[in-house]
Design a protein around this motif. Structure first.
Motif, PDB file in Angstrom:
ATOM      1  N   CYS C 489       0.806  -1.224   0.000  1.00 36.59           N
ATOM      2  CA  CYS C 489       0.000   0.000   0.000  1.00 36.59           C
ATOM      3  C   CYS C 489       0.834   1.267   0.000  1.00 36.59           C
ATOM      4  O   CYS C 489       0.282   2.354   0.038  1.00 36.59           O
ATOM      5  CB  CYS C 489      -0.911   0.023   1.218  1.00 36.59           C
ATOM      6  SG  CYS C 489      -2.034  -1.343   1.229  1.00 36.59           S
ATOM      7  N   CYS C 508      -5.889  -5.134   5.518  1.00 37.97           N
ATOM      8  CA  CYS C 508      -6.823  -5.108   4.396  1.00 37.97           C
ATOM      9  C   CYS C 508      -7.646  -6.386   4.352  1.00 37.97           C
ATOM     10  O   CYS C 508      -8.608  -6.494   3.628  1.00 37.97           O
ATOM     11  CB  CYS C 508      -6.045  -4.959   3.091  1.00 37.97           C
ATOM     12  SG  CYS C 508      -4.841  -6.272   2.840  1.00 37.97           S
ATOM     13  N   CYS C 577      -6.622   1.053   3.886  1.00 39.58           N
ATOM     14  CA  CYS C 577      -7.458  -0.022   3.315  1.00 39.58           C
ATOM     15  C   CYS C 577      -8.040  -0.942   4.379  1.00 39.58           C
ATOM     16  O   CYS C 577      -8.566  -1.985   4.056  1.00 39.58           O
ATOM     17  CB  CYS C 577      -6.707  -0.891   2.313  1.00 39.58           C
ATOM     18  SG  CYS C 577      -5.132  -0.373   1.772  1.00 39.58           S
TER      19      CYS C 577
END
Lengths: 443, 313, 709
Positions: C489, C508, C577
């Motif tokens: 990310c 996530c 996320c």
């Protein structure tokens, strides 16, 4: 160091009284920690707590406001040296310098710069009027500049001339740039009297530091620091060291916005001024004064500034809608992508390069890139079909071919289901392939 | 109380990479301070400015460029003239015609053009490829072989073709390579790691961290370069300590602001000055973010940007 | 019966004698001052230069080195001597060849290639180093028949292996009109065994050019050739002592020798291999030198592209519907021993899809059997999960589901284009071999369509699925040796690093410890790196010195330290996320968890998006943390603060989703049954007062816990 939300919470009354307008003390504390609310919003803070927090939450760099009403601009208040560490907060302002000799042509010229780019109005925010020794001419020029409706920088070190100019411009709250080691007491009195921000300059960085300290001693914290115009090298060194001292080395004396006069650093050389304006947009100029701002200078500079002052967490977005490219009409092909500004620019640029008329359909995808939007559920068959319905695409466009981004080829079947009249075509994965792809399709 | 200066002079430094030969050779990198912070410590190798032209010749649709190259007809003449541009430290040939999706010029012809240019130039040579990974892999191997001993910089080796280009260019034929990644610090680092695992030292590699024109997602370029420099100097990350080169011209001269004709946007004024400003603005910005070299096209841009650099040193 | 060492020593002596004789004759003929210029090289006599560090340019200098060559041929019964004699043999061979070139710059004319130029070394060296040419073979012949000779050469050619020929096999190839030469990657080096000196000269120059190995540093050459040059030797029966001596040199360089000669031949594992069936030379050789052949194309009659991933095959267009919901259809990856797998074997057991009426259902399952030195059974599910993606990329094929709930449709168009069951195998073979190159050495596919057989096989597969699930459950942070980080990310959250442990998947929700491990094995420089956990500081709240160092490095200095099990002290950061965010609720001393899908207010006075705005971006916010849904029932969930008993509020939908597992955890940790029923949700409380009332009414365990702060 900024306080963590929990540290602030411990100082709150913890009663969830909601008088601050926030449902809980915890939520309030978190907002204060983020800088979204001032601590004073809580009516029940103890004096001790306020003192503790005031010191700890005081920003390392002050923010000052110049101008009034719609033309008021906040400068400074930065917390980081690099935008990736958080974000830059108050975008720098561009000014154009005018003289008694050129005012009549220069003012209408600078007013021509007025356009919109990704939902932001781009124009010359400030006009710099410098005192050249002829008071009458100076005041005349100030009047002309005021008539342009922009905020002024009064570059004047003569207290008498300054007073008269301030009398003219006081309601617009101009920046009074003219205090130096020899006149600062009078200039400070003027700035205080008229309630305007005072610009300081000194022959070198040590002089500027002392001067700032003197002004603070006099109780004035409404300042802007002029980085000087002795040389490009010194101006850059000063701009960096002022900002770095404040943000990295916690030296709050230098915690003020800066002013860079590119017009003076490279007189008559607009290309060099463009280079300098770009350099100081990245590195710590709060106000940048140019000799002239035509479209040739404005287009790159305003675009650059818009980029640099984008919050890394909140990407730039374009408005959803139908964008006809290369003269596309209702019979042209359709292509769709996300509303992330960078994606839009790259995709539309490639389509334009192909020369093939295409209606680019931008739906609301949360401002994310294609894969991120898809992963977050912001780009899906239903989001696309919703856009088609809301925008009445079927009524506006006769062509029934829709090109979807290669990275979401996986959506093809679902989109076919939700838009049964349309033929769905998958584009290449990378924008680089668009030109060839469209040309092949058209042939 | 005087202002207390706290210079940021790092123990780590950017590696030095030399391109070209003889007394016109240029060295990129070597500094141990943030970009252009010559007030923190002397910068031994100031950033360099290169002059770009395509294998089809310079872009003569721009009046200032056409005037500068007037009378230079063969590619060799163009290359020679480019070396005389005031402010130029090196020149850069773009093998645009090699693109398989364009003219798809055969490799032997490309190599012949490179030879012609290499023979003509007095400054170091940087060669940019077709941007097609498969073609570039084959192309650069042959170019590297043909230009042995010239110490040219071949742009660009990317993740998909770095092996062939790096091994051929650096190991087999002693050239330098540009490691190109797309605006992401981790991708840049990963590529450098992969190249180093082939046994190639940092003194042979220059990074191209990705490009954009001012206004076109330039914040990603600026922040990536900021982060790379931060990691290289403050974190002493030796897989990010290679000097950086940014080919500015391609992006600067293709955005709407630079190419839209005056007829379409009368208030914008002549296209040429817009292109020059875009090129200058983008170049000044990448230098501020950490580029050790920029590649430009227009004589006015080259003059302004090289002057900016010398003023700041 | 002659010992291997003695064969090497005798062969070395034999080569030396020939060299001595040739050398003396040539010196007599040309004189000591006669120059030796091997054509087009800057490396003199490359083998002499490499091993002795001597620049031989005249016959006299060659002669002066000769005693040193002899000194390399000591005859003790030691492995080192055998190897060194091998190198001595190579130098002696080079003496013989050098004499030829001293007399003529083209001693072989067009008939043989002889010496390789530096340009050829570079041209062949580049693809060898990059792996585009996976390796080279030196074939010393003749083969049992002309046909077999050509079959072997073509077999190597088709695998992009470069071929050098020495001896009788050259005549065989010529008789069969095989096209030879550098461009077709088959080079006839020369008629006699001493021509091998040219090949070793090539190898040594490659080491100098590509490996920067210094002349005279003999060990460095060994090391380079062993690690970087993927070469091997095929020597046909009969193998003379002099060939064995050269082979000793080859083995010392790391090049295995494969032969069908059994007389006085002594197999040495991985080095000297007897393969009596010459048909198997190729496979045996590749395995011995660890050469993997890249699969570049998928052999199917249809297009294969990511562009077809989202294609839907509708009922009316369907030729066959492979429906796991009604029949025994499954997919399964299993690991076998290398000898149990025949690479690229695709076997259909039962009738093909042309045996059914268009549009009908059919039972079909496929088992992918893999072997590999780096293969681990933990990668099986990772590979298996990619099948969906692989098969969907085939034009006209749709695939959904996994394990024994798969469903696959083949369209009529695909069928008419010639798509049959075995093509499923081709797709899986090609994709698995290329995408999982670093762990899968060999791969075969079995496709089953006989219903009775499927039933039994499915039971076996189910057992394997169950075993995997059990393994997942048994993995704890304490039971593994390392953790992994994940920086996928960072492109939008530059400062963030996830530390993924068996009991704490990525926030996530998409990266488990096994996923991270597989990602790391498959792409060692990629987004998931090993994080060691050797220097523990505090196991209770989860502090390791090595974890902190790893986080510091991967965040490029933004993050100095994290704890793995606390949300109050240096909690792990979030990118943005996260599936859920938990935040402390100070009045009840508990935590509130809210998932991304829940838009409403929480008792904290903040919604998900308000909490997200201060938790994301890689910033540590004590008291708040982003995490995956499955982490809620983990025993490591805020273990430092007392664990999941702190959870006082969750949206009802989230309770539903994680309820069963969370109840089990609470029962095991605290002996509390039906814990989830004590957790409030939006239906009973959206503010603190309602929450507090609910908790005391339901005797929530948090009421008896220490204050959080």
């Amino acid at each position: 160091m900024a306080l963590k939300g929990l540290d602030i919470f411990k100082l709150t009354p913890k009663t969830n009284c909601k008088e601050c307008g926030i449902p809980t003390c915890m939520a309030f504390a978190m907002k204060v920690a983020q800088g979204a609310l001032p601590i004073e919003k809580c009516p029940h803070m103890s004096a001790d707590a306020l003192a503790t927090l005031g010191e700890a939450t005081a920003p390392p760099m002050k923010s000052v406001t110049i101008g009034a009403g719609d033309a008021a601009y906040k400068l400074g208040g930065e917390t980081v040296l690099f935008r990736h560490d958080k974000a830059f907060i108050s975008q720098n302002l561009y000014a154009v310098n005018i003289t008694p000799q050129n005012a009549d042509e220069a003012i209408p010229e600078l007013l021509k710069i007025d356009y919109e780019r990704i939902s932001e109005r781009m124009y010359v925010e400030l006009i710099n009027v410098a005192y050249g020794g002829d008071k009458a001419a100076f005041l005349e020029t100030v009047k002309k500049a005021l008539a342009a409706g922009r905020t002024l920088i009064l570059e004047v070190g003569d207290p008498a001339a300054a007073r008269e100019a301030l009398e003219l411009a006081k309601d617009q709250k101009p920046l009074l740039n003219g205090a130096n080691p020899s006149n600062y007491a009078e200039m400070n009195a003027l700035a205080t009297e008229f309630g305007v921000v005072l610009g300081l300059s000194a022959p070198d960085l040590d002089g500027l530091y002392d001067l700032t300290a003197e002004l603070e001693k006099l109780g004035n914290k409404n300042l802007v620091l002029d980085v000087g115009a002795s040389s490009i090298k010194d101006a850059f060194a000063n701009a960096v060291q002022i900002r770095r001292a404040a943000l990295k080395d916690s030296d709050r004396t230098f915690g003020y916005p800066s002013l860079v006069n590119a017009a003076k650093l490279a007189p008559g050389d607009l290309n060099m001024q463009t280079a300098l304006a770009s350099l100081f947009t990245l590195k710590y100029g709060s106000i940048i004064v140019m000799e002239k701002m035509g479209y040739a200078q404005a287009l790159p500079l305003y675009g650059l500034r818009q980029n640099i002052y984008t919050d890394p967490q909140k990407p730039m977005r374009v408005e959803p809608g139908i964008y006809p490219l290369n003269g596309a009409d209702e019979n042209a092909l359709c292509a769709t992508t996300v509303d992330f500004a960078l994606t839009y620019f790259i995709v539309s640029g490639e389509i334009e390069r192909s020369g093939i008329p295409v209606n680019l359909l931008i739906s609301d995808a949360g401002g994310y890139s294609v894969l991120t939007a898809w992963a977050a559920g912001k780009l899906s068959a239903s989001s696309i079909s919703r856009f088609f319905k809301e925008t009445a695409v079927d009524d506006k466009i006769k062509n029934r071919v829709l090109i979807i981004p290669g990275k979401v080829a996986v959506l093809k079947g679902e989109i076919e289901e939700s838009l049964p009249d349309w033929k769905i075509v998958v584009a290449p994965n990378e924008a680089m392939g668009i030109v060839k792809f469209l040309k092949d399709m058209a042939s | 109380m005087p202002f207390k200066r706290t210079p940021q002079q790092f123990a780590a430094s950017i590696k030095e990479v030399t391109i070209g030969t003889g007394d016109k050779a240029v060295t990129l990198g070597g500094e141990n301070v943030f970009p252009l912070y010559s007030f923190d410590a002397p910068i031994s190798n100031p950033p360099k400015v290169g002059v770009e032209f395509s294998d089809t010749g310079p872009d003569r649709s721009v009046p200032g460029i056409a005037a500068f190259y007037a009378g230079a007809d063969s590619l060799g003449d163009v290359a020679k003239r480019a070396c005389d541009m005031p402010g130029a430290d090196f020149v850069s040939l773009v093998l645009e015609s090699a693109d398989p999706n364009g003219d798809d010029m055969p490799i032997e012809e490309c190599v012949a053009l490179c030879r012609e240019v290499a023979e003509a130039v007095s400054l170091p040579l940087v060669i940019q490829g077709s941007k097609n990974v498969e073609k570039d892999a084959k192309l650069f191997e042959k170019v590297a072989e043909a230009l042995q001993g010239k110490n040219v910089l071949l742009m660009s080796a990317r993740e998909d073709n770095h092996k062939a280009i790096a091994v051929a260019a650096v190991m087999a034929y002693g050239q330098k390579i540009g490691a190109e990644s797309s605006v992401d610090i981790n991708l840049a680092k990963q590529l450098n790691v992969l190249v180093s695992q082939l046994g190639i030292g940092g003194e042979n590699v220059v990074m191209n961290l990705g490009t954009a024109a001012a206004g076109y997602g330039f914040e990603y370029v600026a922040s990536t370069m900021d982060r790379v420099r931060g990691a290289a100097l403050a974190q002493n990350d030796n897989m990010l300590q290679m000097p950086a080169i940014t080919p500015v011209a391609g992006d600067a001269w293709s955005v709407k602001e630079s190419v839209a004709p005056e007829e379409d946007f009368p208030e914008w004024g002549p296209a040429e000055q817009r292109g020059v400003s875009m090129e200058i603005s983008t170049a000044a910005s990448v230098l501020a973010a950490g580029a050790n070299a920029v590649i430009l096209r227009h004589p006015d841009s080259v003059a302004a940007v090289s002057k900016l650099v010398s003023e700041l040193m | 019966m002659k010992l291997l060492f003695n064969r090497v020593f005798d062969g070395a002596d034999e080569m030396y004698a020939i060299a001595e004789k040739t050398l003396n004759e040539t010196v007599a003929e040309l004189g000591e001052s006669a120059p030796i210029n091997m054509p087009n090289t800057g490396y003199f006599l490359a083998n002499h230069y490499s091993y002795l560090g001597k620049r031989v340019t005249t016959m006299g200098e060659l002669k002066a080195c000769f005693p040193e060559v002899k000194s390399w041929m000591r005859h003790e019964q030691r492995l080192g001597d055998a190897f060194k004699s091998g190198f001595g043999t190579v130098m002696a061979a080079e003496v013989i060849e050098a004499c030829k070139y001293a007399k003529s710059s083209e001693p072989y004319g067009d008939e043989y290639h002889g010496h390789l130029s530096d340009a050829e070394v570079r041209e062949l060296g580049v693809p060898l180093v990059t792996g585009d040419i996976p390796g080279f073979v030196v074939i010393i012949g003749p083969a049992p028949s002309d046909e077999e000779a050509v079959e072997l050469i073509k077999g190597y050619q088709s695998r992009a292996i470069f071929v050098f020929l020495i001896g009788g096999i050259i005549d065989q190839a010529k008789r069969m009109n095989l096209s030879m030469g550098f461009p077709v990657r088959v080079v006839a080096v020369g008629p006699e065994i001493w021509c091998a000196a040219h090949i070793i000269s090539f190898v040594n120059r490659a080491a100098m050019i590509f490996g920067a190995v210094q002349p005279g540093d003999h060990e460095a050459y060994d090391h380079y050739t062993f690690h970087r040059i993927r070469a091997f030797v095929n020597a046909f029966d009969p193998v003379a002592d002099i060939v064995v001596a050269c082979g000793g040199g080859a083995i010392a360089m790391g090049f295995p020798v494969i032969t069908n000669d059994t007389k006085d031949m002594w197999p040495v594992p991985k080095s000297l291999i007897i393969q009596e069936d010459t048909k198997n030379f190729i496979e045996t050789s590749l395995e011995a030198r660890d050469i993997k052949i890249k699969v570049t194309k998928i052999d199917i009659p249809l297009a294969f592209s990511a562009a077809f991933e989202g294609e839907i095959v509708r009922r009316n267009d369907t030729w066959v519907d492979i429906d796991g919901s009604r029949m025994d259809c499954f997919e399964w990856v299993r690991t076998l021993e290398a000898h149990e797998v025949e690479d690229h074997s695709i076997e259909l057991i039962g009738p093909d899809i042309d045996s059914v009426e268009p549009g009908s259902r059919m039972a079909l399952s496929y088992v992918l059997e893999v072997a590999g030195k780096n293969m681990q059974s933990d990668f099986e599910p990772v590979i298996e999960r990619k099948f969906h993606n692989f098969l969907n990329c085939v034009e006209g094929v749709m695939h959904t589901g996994q394990r024994d709930i798969i469903r696959m449709r083949v369209s009529k168009t695909a069928y008419e284009a010639g798509f049959r069951a075995r093509h499923i195998g081709e797709v899986l073979y090609a994709k698995v071999k290329s995408d999982f190159e670093s762990v899968v050495d060999k791969c075969q596919v079995k496709i089953y369509t006989v219903p009775e057989q499927l039933k039994a096989l499915r039971a076996e597969a189910t057992k394997a699925y169950d075993a995997r699930d059990a393994r997942l459950l048994s993995l704890t942070d304490e039971s593994v040796g390392v953790f992994y980080n994940c920086i996928l990310c960072q492109s939008f959250s530059p400062a963030h690093v996830c530390v993924v442990t068996p009991e704490r998947l990525g926030l996530c929700g998409a990266v488990s410890w096994l996923d991270a491990k597989a990602t790391n094995e498959l792409d060692p420089n990629g987004p998931c790196q090993v994080v060691t956990k050797e220097r523990v500081v505090d196991e209770n709240i989860g502090i390791w010195e090595d974890v902190n160092e790893a986080v510091n490095q991967a965040s490029h200095g933004s993050l100095q330290q994290v704890t793995l099990y606390s949300i109050m002290v240096d909690p792990m950061t979030s990118c943005g996320c996260f599936e859920c965010i938990c935040g402390i609720e100070p009045m009840t001393n508990g935590v509130v968890i809210v998932n991304r899908e829940h838009a409403g207010m929480t008792p904290l006075g903040m919604t998900f998006s308000e909490m997200a705005s201060m938790t994301g971006g890689g910033v540590q916010t004590p008291g708040f943390m982003g995490h995956g849904k499955q982490f809620i029932s983990s025993k490591k969930f805020m273990k430092a603060e007392g664990g999941s008993a702190r959870i006082v509020w969750m949206p009802a939908a989230l309770k539903e989703l994680v309820g069963a597992k969370l109840n089990k955890t609470a029962s095991e940790l605290y002996g509390v049954e039906d814990f989830v029923s004590k957790i409030a949700d939006e239906t009973v409380a959206e503010d603190v007062d309602g929450l507090a009332a609910f908790l005391s009414e339901h005797e929530h365990p948090v009421l008896n816990m220490e204050p959080l702060m």
